[in-house]
Write a protein that holds these residues in place. Structure first.
Motif, mmCIF file in Angstrom:
data_model
loop_
_atom_site.group_PDB
_atom_site.id
_atom_site.type_symbol
_atom_site.label_atom_id
_atom_site.label_comp_id
_atom_site.label_asym_id
_atom_site.label_seq_id
_atom_site.Cartn_x
_atom_site.Cartn_y
_atom_site.Cartn_z
ATOM 1 N N ASP A 9 -0.088 -7.391 3.983
ATOM 2 C CA ASP A 9 -1.365 -6.776 4.344
ATOM 3 C C ASP A 9 -1.219 -5.257 4.406
ATOM 4 N N MET A 10 -0.108 -4.786 4.969
ATOM 5 C CA MET A 10 0.132 -3.347 5.088
ATOM 6 C C MET A 10 0.261 -2.710 3.707
ATOM 7 N N LYS A 11 0.911 -3.422 2.801
ATOM 8 C CA LYS A 11 1.032 -2.923 1.423
ATOM 9 C C LYS A 11 -0.351 -2.773 0.806
ATOM 10 N N GLU A 12 -1.180 -3.791 0.957
ATOM 11 C CA GLU A 12 -2.532 -3.746 0.396
ATOM 12 C C GLU A 12 -3.359 -2.641 1.039
ATOM 13 N N LEU A 13 -3.158 -2.433 2.327
ATOM 14 C CA LEU A 13 -3.860 -1.360 3.024
ATOM 15 C C LEU A 13 -3.487 0.000 2.431
ATOM 16 N N CYS A 14 -2.197 0.198 2.175
ATOM 17 C CA CYS A 14 -1.732 1.466 1.595
ATOM 18 C C CYS A 14 -2.243 1.650 0.172
ATOM 19 N N VAL A 15 -2.244 0.580 -0.608
ATOM 20 C CA VAL A 15 -2.762 0.660 -1.979
ATOM 21 C C VAL A 15 -4.245 1.032 -1.943
ATOM 22 N N GLU A 16 -4.997 0.388 -1.074
ATOM 23 C CA GLU A 16 -6.431 0.673 -0.959
ATOM 24 C C GLU A 16 -6.659 2.119 -0.536
ATOM 25 N N ALA A 17 -5.880 2.602 0.413
ATOM 26 C CA ALA A 17 -6.019 3.992 0.856
ATOM 27 C C ALA A 17 -5.677 4.958 -0.274
ATOM 28 N N ALA A 18 -4.645 4.633 -1.047
ATOM 29 C CA ALA A 18 -4.233 5.500 -2.150
ATOM 30 C C ALA A 18 -5.294 5.577 -3.240
ATOM 31 N N ASN A 46 -11.050 3.915 5.961
ATOM 32 C CA ASN A 46 -11.921 3.173 5.038
ATOM 33 C C ASN A 46 -11.242 1.904 4.546
ATOM 34 N N ALA A 47 -9.942 1.970 4.298
ATOM 35 C CA ALA A 47 -9.201 0.799 3.829
ATOM 36 C C ALA A 47 -9.191 -0.299 4.890
ATOM 37 N N LEU A 48 -9.151 0.099 6.167
ATOM 38 C CA LEU A 48 -9.174 -0.894 7.250
ATOM 39 C C LEU A 48 -10.481 -1.681 7.278
ATOM 40 N N LYS A 49 -11.534 -1.125 6.704
ATOM 41 C CA LYS A 49 -12.816 -1.829 6.637
ATOM 42 C C LYS A 49 -12.807 -2.895 5.547
ATOM 43 N N VAL A 50 -11.892 -2.755 4.588
ATOM 44 C CA VAL A 50 -11.851 -3.650 3.431
ATOM 45 C C VAL A 50 -10.709 -4.660 3.538
#
Length: 75
Positions: A9-18, A46-50
């Motif tokens: 999940d953290m990886k996906e969060l970072c990818v989304e933020a990037a 914003n990534a935390l919303k997704v």
């Protein structure tokens, strides 16, 4: 804000933020990398919303119980 987030999940969060700065680019074919803004805290917000956590409190309880019974880590 990331309680219950797994490593994946953290990886996906970072990818989304990037991707935040990339989404603001109008002409992707003709932009120089030096003109792309840095990743900011707002991109993570914003990534935390997704990206939502995939680990439920029930799952965490099961892992904690297993660790108390068989694990070597203190709780």
């Amino acid at each position: 804000k990331t309680e219950g987030y797994s490593g994946a999940d953290m990886k996906e969060l970072c990818v989304e933020a990037a991707l935040g700065p990339c989404r603001e680019i109008r002409d992707i074919k003709n932009i120089d990398a030096s003109n792309v803004r840095p990743i900011l805290l707002k991109d993570f917000e914003n990534a935390l919303k997704v990206i939502r956590p995939s680990v439920s409190q029930k799952d965490i309880g099961k892992y904690e119980e297993w660790n108390r019974t068989y694990g070597s880590f203190g709780t």
